[in-house]
Design a protein around this motif. Structure first.
Motif, PDB file in Angstrom:
ATOM      1  N   ASP A 271       0.814  -1.217   0.000  1.00 28.91           N
ATOM      2  CA  ASP A 271       0.000   0.000   0.000  1.00 28.91           C
ATOM      3  C   ASP A 271       0.845   1.262   0.000  1.00 28.91           C
ATOM      4  O   ASP A 271       0.506   2.258  -0.640  1.00 28.91           O
ATOM      5  CB  ASP A 271      -0.927   0.008   1.222  1.00 28.91           C
ATOM      6  N   GLU A 272       1.976   1.253   0.737  1.00 22.89           N
ATOM      7  CA  GLU A 272       2.815   2.450   0.798  1.00 22.89           C
ATOM      8  C   GLU A 272       3.400   2.775  -0.561  1.00 22.89           C
ATOM      9  O   GLU A 272       3.560   3.928  -0.927  1.00 22.89           O
ATOM     10  CB  GLU A 272       3.939   2.264   1.816  1.00 22.89           C
ATOM     11  N   GLU A 273       3.701   1.732  -1.339  1.00 21.57           N
ATOM     12  CA  GLU A 273       4.311   1.957  -2.650  1.00 21.57           C
ATOM     13  C   GLU A 273       3.342   2.618  -3.622  1.00 21.57           C
ATOM     14  O   GLU A 273       3.748   3.197  -4.623  1.00 21.57           O
ATOM     15  CB  GLU A 273       4.798   0.624  -3.234  1.00 21.57           C
ATOM     16  N   MET A 274       2.055   2.543  -3.334  1.00 23.96           N
ATOM     17  CA  MET A 274       1.079   3.186  -4.215  1.00 23.96           C
ATOM     18  C   MET A 274       1.214   4.705  -4.169  1.00 23.96           C
ATOM     19  O   MET A 274       0.918   5.393  -5.136  1.00 23.96           O
ATOM     20  CB  MET A 274      -0.346   2.791  -3.789  1.00 23.96           C
ATOM     21  N   VAL A 275       1.625   5.230  -3.020  1.00 20.78           N
ATOM     22  CA  VAL A 275       1.740   6.681  -2.866  1.00 20.78           C
ATOM     23  C   VAL A 275       3.192   7.121  -2.887  1.00 20.78           C
ATOM     24  O   VAL A 275       3.569   8.040  -3.614  1.00 20.78           O
ATOM     25  CB  VAL A 275       1.061   7.135  -1.560  1.00 20.78           C
ATOM     26  N   ASP A 276       4.038   6.466  -2.108  1.00 22.64           N
ATOM     27  CA  ASP A 276       5.473   6.779  -2.059  1.00 22.64           C
ATOM     28  C   ASP A 276       6.227   5.666  -2.778  1.00 22.64           C
ATOM     29  O   ASP A 276       6.386   4.559  -2.263  1.00 22.64           O
ATOM     30  CB  ASP A 276       5.945   6.892  -0.607  1.00 22.64           C
ATOM     31  N   ARG A 277       6.668   5.970  -3.991  1.00 23.10           N
ATOM     32  CA  ARG A 277       7.265   4.945  -4.852  1.00 23.10           C
ATOM     33  C   ARG A 277       8.673   5.339  -5.238  1.00 23.10           C
ATOM     34  O   ARG A 277       9.038   6.500  -5.236  1.00 23.10           O
ATOM     35  CB  ARG A 277       6.404   4.784  -6.119  1.00 23.10           C
ATOM     36  N   ARG A 278       9.452   4.325  -5.590  1.00 20.71           N
ATOM     37  CA  ARG A 278      10.805   4.581  -6.090  1.00 20.71           C
ATOM     38  C   ARG A 278      10.731   4.730  -7.605  1.00 20.71           C
ATOM     39  O   ARG A 278      10.392   3.792  -8.326  1.00 20.71           O
ATOM     40  CB  ARG A 278      11.752   3.438  -5.693  1.00 20.71           C
ATOM     41  N   LEU A 279      11.047   5.916  -8.055  1.00 15.47           N
ATOM     42  CA  LEU A 279      10.950   6.245  -9.470  1.00 15.47           C
ATOM     43  C   LEU A 279      12.198   6.976  -9.937  1.00 15.47           C
ATOM     44  O   LEU A 279      12.933   7.555  -9.133  1.00 15.47           O
ATOM     45  CB  LEU A 279       9.739   7.154  -9.734  1.00 15.47           C
ATOM     46  N   ALA A 280      12.414   6.943 -11.231  1.00 18.75           N
ATOM     47  CA  ALA A 280      13.405   7.816 -11.860  1.00 18.75           C
ATOM     48  C   ALA A 280      12.666   9.059 -12.328  1.00 18.75           C
ATOM     49  O   ALA A 280      11.631   8.972 -13.000  1.00 18.75           O
ATOM     50  CB  ALA A 280      14.068   7.121 -13.040  1.00 18.75           C
ATOM     51  N   VAL A 281      13.174  10.230 -11.953  1.00 16.12           N
ATOM     52  CA  VAL A 281      12.544  11.501 -12.306  1.00 16.12           C
ATOM     53  C   VAL A 281      13.532  12.326 -13.116  1.00 16.12           C
ATOM     54  O   VAL A 281      14.690  12.496 -12.698  1.00 16.12           O
ATOM     55  CB  VAL A 281      12.113  12.282 -11.048  1.00 16.12           C
ATOM     56  N   GLY A 282      13.098  12.827 -14.248  1.00 16.98           N
ATOM     57  CA  GLY A 282      13.987  13.596 -15.113  1.00 16.98           C
ATOM     58  C   GLY A 282      13.426  14.947 -15.490  1.00 16.98           C
ATOM     59  O   GLY A 282      12.220  15.087 -15.740  1.00 16.98           O
ATOM     60  N   PHE A 283      14.299  15.951 -15.516  1.00 20.82           N
ATOM     61  CA  PHE A 283      13.976  17.280 -16.020  1.00 20.82           C
ATOM     62  C   PHE A 283      14.785  17.513 -17.291  1.00 20.82           C
ATOM     63  O   PHE A 283      15.995  17.248 -17.316  1.00 20.82           O
ATOM     64  CB  PHE A 283      14.342  18.369 -15.011  1.00 20.82           C
ATOM     65  N   ALA A 284      14.129  18.027 -18.327  1.00 23.05           N
ATOM     66  CA  ALA A 284      14.829  18.427 -19.551  1.00 23.05           C
ATOM     67  C   ALA A 284      14.584  19.918 -19.756  1.00 23.05           C
ATOM     68  O   ALA A 284      13.430  20.368 -19.757  1.00 23.05           O
ATOM     69  CB  ALA A 284      14.317  17.636 -20.747  1.00 23.05           C
ATOM     70  N   ASP A 285      15.670  20.669 -19.937  1.00 25.96           N
ATOM     71  CA  ASP A 285      15.581  22.134 -19.937  1.00 25.96           C
ATOM     72  C   ASP A 285      16.275  22.716 -21.159  1.00 25.96           C
ATOM     73  O   ASP A 285      17.414  22.321 -21.489  1.00 25.96           O
ATOM     74  CB  ASP A 285      16.231  22.667 -18.651  1.00 25.96           C
ATOM     75  N   LEU A 286      15.596  23.633 -21.853  1.00 21.98           N
ATOM     76  CA  LEU A 286      16.202  24.334 -22.985  1.00 21.98           C
ATOM     77  C   LEU A 286      17.210  25.357 -22.472  1.00 21.98           C
ATOM     78  O   LEU A 286      16.885  26.161 -21.586  1.00 21.98           O
ATOM     79  CB  LEU A 286      15.136  25.034 -23.831  1.00 21.98           C
ATOM     80  N   VAL A 287      18.408  25.347 -23.022  1.00 21.96           N
ATOM     81  CA  VAL A 287      19.470  26.253 -22.582  1.00 21.96           C
ATOM     82  C   VAL A 287      19.262  27.631 -23.211  1.00 21.96           C
ATOM     83  O   VAL A 287      18.982  27.758 -24.401  1.00 21.96           O
ATOM     84  CB  VAL A 287      20.858  25.698 -22.971  1.00 21.96           C
ATOM     85  N   GLY A 288      19.405  28.671 -22.403  1.00 24.47           N
ATOM     86  CA  GLY A 288      19.336  30.049 -22.909  1.00 24.47           C
ATOM     87  C   GLY A 288      17.958  30.480 -23.354  1.00 24.47           C
ATOM     88  O   GLY A 288      17.825  31.352 -24.222  1.00 24.47           O
ATOM     89  N   PHE A 289      16.922  29.898 -22.771  1.00 24.25           N
ATOM     90  CA  PHE A 289      15.573  30.225 -23.214  1.00 24.25           C
ATOM     91  C   PHE A 289      15.219  31.678 -22.910  1.00 24.25           C
ATOM     92  O   PHE A 289      14.530  32.337 -23.695  1.00 24.25           O
ATOM     93  CB  PHE A 289      14.570  29.289 -22.538  1.00 24.25           C
ATOM     94  N   THR A 290      15.678  32.196 -21.776  1.00 21.10           N
ATOM     95  CA  THR A 290      15.375  33.583 -21.411  1.00 21.10           C
ATOM     96  C   THR A 290      15.918  34.547 -22.454  1.00 21.10           C
ATOM     97  O   THR A 290      15.254  35.534 -22.827  1.00 21.10           O
ATOM     98  CB  THR A 290      15.959  33.914 -20.030  1.00 21.10           C
ATOM     99  N   ARG A 291      17.122  34.300 -22.943  1.00 25.41           N
ATOM    100  CA  ARG A 291      17.688  35.164 -23.994  1.00 25.41           C
ATOM    101  C   ARG A 291      16.884  35.058 -25.285  1.00 25.41           C
ATOM    102  O   ARG A 291      16.725  36.046 -26.011  1.00 25.41           O
ATOM    103  CB  ARG A 291      19.147  34.785 -24.246  1.00 25.41           C
ATOM    104  N   LEU A 292      16.388  33.847 -25.559  1.00 23.23           N
ATOM    105  CA  LEU A 292      15.589  33.670 -26.769  1.00 23.23           C
ATOM    106  C   LEU A 292      14.316  34.499 -26.725  1.00 23.23           C
ATOM    107  O   LEU A 292      13.874  35.021 -27.750  1.00 23.23           O
ATOM    108  CB  LEU A 292      15.227  32.191 -26.943  1.00 23.23           C
ATOM    109  N   THR A 293      13.725  34.622 -25.559  1.00 23.48           N
ATOM    110  CA  THR A 293      12.481  35.378 -25.444  1.00 23.48           C
ATOM    111  C   THR A 293      12.681  36.838 -25.802  1.00 23.48           C
ATOM    112  O   THR A 293      11.726  37.517 -26.212  1.00 23.48           O
ATOM    113  CB  THR A 293      11.919  35.270 -24.015  1.00 23.48           C
ATOM    114  N   ARG A 294      13.900  37.352 -25.648  1.00 19.76           N
ATOM    115  CA  ARG A 294      14.162  38.760 -25.985  1.00 19.76           C
ATOM    116  C   ARG A 294      14.403  38.950 -27.479  1.00 19.76           C
ATOM    117  O   ARG A 294      14.192  40.043 -28.001  1.00 19.76           O
ATOM    118  CB  ARG A 294      15.386  39.252 -25.205  1.00 19.76           C
ATOM    119  N   ARG A 295      14.850  37.886 -28.154  1.00 16.65           N
ATOM    120  CA  ARG A 295      15.219  38.017 -29.566  1.00 16.65           C
ATOM    121  C   ARG A 295      14.121  37.593 -30.533  1.00 16.65           C
ATOM    122  O   ARG A 295      14.059  38.096 -31.637  1.00 16.65           O
ATOM    123  CB  ARG A 295      16.471  37.169 -29.864  1.00 16.65           C
TER     124      ARG A 295
END
Length: 467
Positions: A271-295
Motif C-alpha cells: 500500500d505504501e508503494e502506491m503513494v510513495d514509490r521509487r521512481l526515476a525523475v527527469g527534467f529536460a531544460d532548454l538552454v538560454g531560453f530567457t535570452r531567446l524570449t528577448r530576440r
C-alpha cells in the motif's frame, strides 16, 4: 451569511424563485419549501409566466444579497453572466434568458434572433455546449441537489468556477454534478476531502485542455473561409460538429489512461508503494531560453515551445515513460525503470541536436522515493533532479549516485570502464559473449547543491558499441 445543513441562512436570503431579497424576520424552516414550490410553479407555468415586476423586489436587492453571500457561488471563470441576466430590475426590464432560443428538443436554434442584452454569441455557444438552459441560482442548485451551500461552494471552488453571487446561471447538469459528488461521500466511497481533490484535479486538467483547444485548435479553424462571412457564422456550426466527436475522444483517452494508471497501482508491492514509490525523475531544460524570449517574435517563440513540448511528449510516451508536466522551456517526466529514463534523456538530447531550429538541451535525472499527488510528483528526488539539470553541461545528461547504482544493478551500465574491460576479457577467455551495456557512466567532481548538501553527479552517455 451563515449557512446551515439545508443551505438556508440568515441575513440576505433568496426570495421565492431564487431572486435575492430581504426577509422581514428570522428565516424559518418553511421558507426553502415555499421557495421550492414557487420555483416549480414558475417552471410549470412556462416562460411567459410572471411577466410583470416581482413584488417586494428593489433594484438594489441583488447587491444587498450578494454582500451577505458566501463567495463560493460560482460558474466557470470567464463565463460570468452580465448584470442584465439576473432578473428584472425595479423598472420591469425583462431578464436575458438564453432558453428563449431553445427548440422543443432542447437544442439551441442558431438562426433564432438573440436577446438584445448581453453577448449573443457567448449565450448561443453556452447553450450549445452545455445542452441545457440557465435555470438555477447557486442557492437553488445546492438546495435541489440536497447539498449544503458550504459544501457546494467548496466543490465549485475546487472545479475552478468564478463567483457569480446569486445570478440564475446554473443548469440541471450543475445540480447533477453536485448530487454525484455528494452521493460518493454519503456512500462512503470518498471522504469529503477526497471528493474535493477529485473536483480540483478534474477542474484543473479540463480547464487547461479547454484553453488549449480554443487557443491552438479552434482559433485556427474559425477564420472565415469566404470574404463577408463573420467569425460568428463560422464558429457556431464548427463547434456543433466538433463537440460530440471531441467529447467521445476525451472519454476514450481518459479510460485508456485510467487503465494504465490502475495497472501500475495493482503491480505495486504494498500500500505504501502506491503513494510513495521509487521512481526515476527527469527534467529536460532548454538552454538560454530567457535570452531567446528577448530576440524572437512571440509567434516564433510559441512555435518553438510547441515543437519542444510535442517532441518531448512523443519521446517520453514512445519509450514507456510518463510526462508529468510541461513548463514552456522545461519538461518533467518519470519512469519506473532507470534504463527507460536514461534512454528517454539521451533520445531527447540526440533529437534536439539534430534540429537546427532548437537550442541546446540539458537533462538531470535522480532516482529514489517520490510522493505522487494528483498526477504530480514531489520530494527530495524531484528537487535533486531539478538541481542536476541546472548544473548539467549543454547537450548532456547528469544523474545522481542512486540512479547510477540502479543502472549498474540492472546491467544497463558498468560500474566503470575498467570493470567492463575485465568482464569482456573474462567472457572471451571462456568463449562466451561479453556482457552488453547500453550506457556509460563517468563520475564528475563533487559539488555542493543548494538545499541538498554535497552531491557526486555522474555523466550519462551512450556506449560506443550501442550507438
Amino acid at each position: 451569511m451563515t449557512v446551515d445543513d439545508t443551505g438556508s441562512g440568515t441575513g440576505a436570503h433568496p426570495a421565492p424563485g431564487g431572486e435575492p431579497g430581504r426577509t422581514a424576520g428570522p428565516v424559518t424552516d418553511a421558507t426553502p419549501a415555499r421557495a421550492a414550490a414557487a420555483d416549480e410553479a414558475r417552471h410549470e407555468a412556462g416562460p411567459d409566466a410572471g411577466s410583470g415586476t416581482r413584488p417586494n423586489h428593489r433594484p438594489d436587492d441583488r447587491q444587498d444579497a450578494g454582500d451577505g453571500l458566501s463567495s463560493g457561488d460560482l460558474v466557470p471563470a470567464g463565463s460570468r453572466p452580465r448584470g442584465d441576466d439576473r432578473g428584472r430590475d425595479g423598472g420591469g426590464r425583462p431578464e436575458v434568458r438564453p432558453d428563449a432560443r431553445h427548440e422543443a428538443n432542447g437544442r439551441v436554434d442558431p438562426q433564432a434572433e438573440p436577446d438584445s442584452e448581453g453577448d449573443p454569441l457567448a449565450l448561443r455557444l453556452e447553450g450549445l455546449i452545455l445542452g441545457a438552459e440557465r435555470r438555477y441560482t447557486p442557492f437553488q442548485a445546492a438546495r435541489s441537489a440536497g447539498v449544503s451551500m458550504e459544501l457546494a461552494s467548496r466543490f465549485w471552488r475546487a472545479m475552478g468556477f468564478a463567483d457569480i453571487g446569486q445570478a440564475k446561471a446554473l443548469t440541471e447538469a450543475d445540480v447533477l454534478a453536485l448530487r454525484r459528488l455528494a452521493g460518493l461521500v454519503e456512500a462512503g466511497l470518498l471522504s469529503e476531502a477526497m471528493a474535493v481533490q477529485v473536483a480540483r484535479s478534474t477542474g484543473q486538467t479540463t480547464a487547461r485542455l479547454a484553453e488549449w483547444q480554443i487557443d491552438s485548435f479552434l482559433e485556427g479553424l474559425t477564420e472565415p473561409p469566404e470574404p463577408g462571412m463573420t467569425r460568428t457564422e463560422v464558429t457556431y456550426p464548427l463547434i456543433e460538429l466538433l463537440l460530440p466527436e471531441l467529447e467521445e475522444f476525451l472519454v476514450y483517452v481518459w479510460r485508456r489512461q485510467l487503465a494504465a494508471a490502475t495497472g501500475r497501482v495493482v503491480q505495486a508491492a504494498d500500500d505504501e508503494e502506491m503513494v510513495d514509490r521509487r521512481l526515476a525523475v527527469g527534467f529536460a531544460d532548454l538552454v538560454g531560453f530567457t535570452r531567446l524570449t528577448r530576440r524572437m517574435e512571440e509567434e516564433e517563440l510559441g512555435e518553438l515551445v510547441e515543437a519542444f513540448e510535442t517532441t518531448a511528449a512523443d519521446l517520453v510516451a514512445a519509450h514507456g515513460g510518463r510526462l508529468i508536466k510541461t513548463l514552456g522551456d522545461e519538461v518533467l517526466y518519470s519512469a519506473d525503470d532507470a534504463g527507460v529514463a536514461a534512454e528517454i534523456a539521451l533520445r531527447l538530447i540526440e533529437t534536439m541536436a539534430n534540429d537546427e531550429t532548437m537550442p541546446e538541451l540539458r537533462v538531470g535525472i535522480a532516482f529514489g522515493t517520490v510522493t505522487t499527488r494528483m498526477g504530480d510528483v514531489f520530494g527530495t528526488t524531484v528537487n535533486l533532479a531539478s538541481r542536476l539539470t541546472s548544473i548539467a553541461p549543454r547537450d548532456a545528461v547528469l544523474v545522481d549516485g542512486a540512479f547510477a547504482e540502479e543502472l549498474t544493478r540492472t546491467g544497463d551500465a558498468p560500474a566503470s570502464e575498467a570493470e567492463a574491460a575485465e568482464a569482456a576479457a573474462a567472457a572471451e577467455k571462456e568463449g562466451e559473449e561479453p556482457p552488453s551495456y547500453r550506457f556509460a557512466l563517468q563520475p564528475m567532481w563533487q559539488r555542493p547543491v543548494r538545499g541538498l548538501g554535497v552531491i557526486e553527479p555522474w555523466l550519462l552517455a551512450r556506449r560506443a558499441d550501442d550507438a
